[in-house]
Design an enzyme around this catalytic site. Structure first.
Site, PDB file in Angstrom:
ATOM      1  N   GLU A 288      13.886  90.942  25.906  1.00  0.00           N
ATOM      2  CA  GLU A 288      13.914  89.688  26.662  1.00  0.00           C
ATOM      3  C   GLU A 288      14.861  89.757  27.843  1.00  0.00           C
ATOM      4  O   GLU A 288      14.693  89.063  28.831  1.00  0.00           O
ATOM      5  CB  GLU A 288      14.331  88.523  25.742  1.00  0.00           C
ATOM      6  CG  GLU A 288      13.152  87.641  25.379  1.00  0.00           C
ATOM      7  CD  GLU A 288      13.510  86.437  24.529  1.00  0.00           C
ATOM      8  OE1 GLU A 288      12.693  86.117  23.667  1.00  0.00           O
ATOM      9  OE2 GLU A 288      14.570  85.815  24.714  1.00  0.00           O
ATOM     10  N   HIS A 309       6.895 109.845   8.631  1.00  0.00           N
ATOM     11  CA  HIS A 309       5.579 110.104   8.032  1.00  0.00           C
ATOM     12  C   HIS A 309       4.527 109.162   8.579  1.00  0.00           C
ATOM     13  O   HIS A 309       3.463 108.994   7.985  1.00  0.00           O
ATOM     14  CB  HIS A 309       5.685 110.009   6.511  1.00  0.00           C
ATOM     15  CG  HIS A 309       6.665 111.005   5.964  1.00  0.00           C
ATOM     16  ND1 HIS A 309       6.279 112.224   5.440  1.00  0.00           N
ATOM     17  CD2 HIS A 309       8.025 110.993   5.941  1.00  0.00           C
ATOM     18  CE1 HIS A 309       7.363 112.900   5.093  1.00  0.00           C
ATOM     19  NE2 HIS A 309       8.437 112.183   5.389  1.00  0.00           N
ATOM     20  N   LYS A 423       3.624  79.644  25.734  1.00  0.00           N
ATOM     21  CA  LYS A 423       3.870  78.284  25.242  1.00  0.00           C
ATOM     22  C   LYS A 423       3.007  77.286  26.002  1.00  0.00           C
ATOM     23  O   LYS A 423       2.386  76.414  25.410  1.00  0.00           O
ATOM     24  CB  LYS A 423       5.345  77.904  25.448  1.00  0.00           C
ATOM     25  CG  LYS A 423       6.307  78.585  24.522  1.00  0.00           C
ATOM     26  CD  LYS A 423       7.680  77.945  24.686  1.00  0.00           C
ATOM     27  CE  LYS A 423       8.760  78.778  24.069  1.00  0.00           C
ATOM     28  NZ  LYS A 423      10.096  78.379  24.491  1.00  0.00           N
TER      29      LYS A 423
HETATM   30  O1  PA5 Z   1      17.023  84.435  23.288  1.00  0.00           O
HETATM   31  C1  PA5 Z   1      16.472  83.366  23.540  1.00  0.00           C
HETATM   32  O2  PA5 Z   1      16.904  82.588  24.387  1.00  0.00           O
HETATM   33  C2  PA5 Z   1      15.219  82.967  22.789  1.00  0.00           C
HETATM   34  O3  PA5 Z   1      14.790  83.989  21.954  1.00  0.00           O
HETATM   35  C3  PA5 Z   1      15.481  81.728  21.957  1.00  0.00           C
HETATM   36  O4  PA5 Z   1      16.535  81.982  21.076  1.00  0.00           O
HETATM   37  C4  PA5 Z   1      14.247  81.321  21.168  1.00  0.00           C
HETATM   38  O5  PA5 Z   1      13.172  81.122  22.043  1.00  0.00           O
HETATM   39  C5  PA5 Z   1      14.505  80.044  20.389  1.00  0.00           C
HETATM   40  O6  PA5 Z   1      14.916  79.012  21.228  1.00  0.00           O
HETATM   41  P1  PA5 Z   1      15.600  77.712  20.656  1.00  0.00           P
HETATM   42  O7  PA5 Z   1      16.884  78.077  20.038  1.00  0.00           O
HETATM   43  O8  PA5 Z   1      15.757  76.813  21.846  1.00  0.00           O
HETATM   44  O9  PA5 Z   1      14.649  77.125  19.631  1.00  0.00           O
END
Ligand code: PA5
Length: 452
Positions: A288, A309, A423
């Protein structure tokens, strides 16, 4: 300290290349340390190990003690950065089969996770497991609007209220969310749930050492202050913009040099099954943070020797664009010798009296050398043992390396614009108000798909 070693990548990178990237490393270091880089409003994790909220940590530890006393199960609802860090720590530092042990043997409630998928079967099966168990719930969402945890929380909030009644449910539900914004913060105020904060300046995937990770981890009986101490020692040690003197920055440098030479996939390799979820956490952190603007290293993972394996063949011999980072643990928690067999029908007596840890180590050494021969550069990161202290330090190692690496790549390591696309489509297809135009477009595309 956690150690980094690039010797098994040195055949692929010349010393000049490490020298030549140094000005860029210094620039990345300045951007980060002076708070001038993209995403600089999300640098709260950098000093967190020494500047965490003491009062909140005390409340976390008290809440954890209460949950440990009154619950068989803590249900943790969250996804992505609001889930993976806690799971990584709990899996890595607990008994390999803790879900099969009773509470007395485990010395802690069982930690189960929800809100990290949309599978109806998962939720239905989970409710079966909760039957007749004493349950507490920790919902973790910084935004409070993420669909997966929001649905799971709606389901299990009702479940808790039906099981315990409003008043007792209120005492068993804990909320971790933004300090002042969002539906969960509002709900915590209205319902009187005990709540904890995801700091404004810390993004989800950098939040494991905040209440996001610390409450569930403390409930599992893991000493969270030790974890913070490990991170703090790392933060002190990895300050200089010099890959010779800073193992954390050296890792960032080497992986970027390898990327520039065409090695676009990094495989995190472990030799401990309990570290599978650590790799999942690492994959999210780097995936990310770096995968944007058409750039980044694709983070993958294998659990060895299991995956030797399955994916071993490809790594040894398939298309060449891979490098590996092998995460080794110096000391196993248990000694486990291979027994001597006087009949030796299986021919294994050459291993009799070997400790399994030594065999595992030889497997790792043999694999690294084979993969280097197969043109896969290998980096190595070693931690002394699986403990809270070293987990904390490892987390900080990768967070810092990720920030530096992202700046070397010239991306903003702290945003995740790409996560929004699925989303928006999902909301549109589910008929969320405000998404009508997108819904029409998507349905047209889907109907064409069906025709084919
Ligand atoms: O690293 C990030 O920002 C994302 O992976 C969020 O943690 C994830 O989308 C969950 O978001 P939230 O805590 O707002 O539910």
């Amino acid at each position: 300290m956690i150690r980094f070693n690039a010797q098994n990548a040195s055949a692929f990178v010349s010393p000049d290349e490490v020298m030549q990237i140094r000005p860029q490393l210094e620039a990345a270091h300045d951007l980060l340390r002076k708070g001038r880089g993209p995403g600089c409003e999300y640098l709260g994790w950098l000093d967190l190990p020494s500047q965490y909220d003491r009062e909140e940590l005390t409340r976390i530890i008290q809440a954890a003690a209460r949950i440990r006393r009154n619950s068989d199960i803590l249900l943790v609802i969250g996804i992505g950065g609001s889930y993976l860090g806690a799971r990584a720590a709990i899996d890595m530092l607990s008994h390999s089969f803790s879900s099969l042990l009773g509470k007395r043997q485990r010395k802690a409630p069982l930690i189960l996770f929800a809100g990290n998928n949309l599978s109806p079967d998962y939720l239905a099966d989970l409710t079966d497991v909760l039957e007749n168990k004493k349950v507490s719930l920790n919902v973790i969402s910084k935004s409070g609007t993420t669909t997966e945890p929001a649905i799971a929380f709606r389901v299990f909030k009702r479940w808790m209220e039906e099981r315990y009644g409003l008043e007792e449910a209120q005492k068993r539900i804990y909320i971790t969310t933004d300090k002042s914004r969002g539906v969960l913060r509002k709900l915590a105020g209205e319902m009187g749930y005990e709540s904890f904060v995801v700091p404004d300046d810390i993004g989800g995937r950098f939040s494991v050492l905040t209440a996001v990770g610390l409450l569930p981890i403390a409930v599992a009986g893991i000493p969270v202050r030790e974890m913070l101490r490990g991170a703090r020692d790392g933060a002190k040690a990895w300050q200089k913009p010099d890959p010779e003197a800073n193992d954390c920055y050296a890792y960032a440098v080497w992986r970027n040099i390898l990327l520039r030479k065409g090695y676009g996939i990094e495989i995190m390799v472990n030799y401990e099954p309990t570290m599978n979820f650590f790799t999942e956490w690492w994959k999210q952190l780097f995936g990310e943070s770096e995968g944007k603007d058409g750039r980044g290293i694709f983070p993958a993972g294998v659990d060895n020797t299991t995956d030797l394996h399955s994916l071993g063949q490809y790594i040894q011999d398939g298309r060449r664009m891979l490098f590996e980072t092998v995460l080794l643990v110096d000391k196993a928690r248990h000694a486990f010798k291979v027994p001597f067999d006087p009949e030796n029908r299986d021919g294994l007596n050459f291993l009799a009296d070997f400790d399994l840890a030594d065999i595992n180590q030889k497997a790792a050494q043999g694999t690294v050398l084979a993969h280097v021969d197969g043109q896969v550069p290998n980096l190595r990161i070693t931690l002394p043992e699986r403990s809270a202290y070293w987990f904390g330090q490892l987390v900080y190692f990768f967070e810092l390396a990720c920030a530096i690496s992202g700046y070397l790549l010239a991306v903003n390591p702290f945003n995740q614009p790409g996560v929004e696309d699925y989303k928006q489509n999902m909301y549109a297809l589910l008929g969320k108000p405000g998404f009508e135009k997108r819904r029409t477009e998507l349905e047209k595309r889907l109907s064409r798909e069906r025709d084919v």
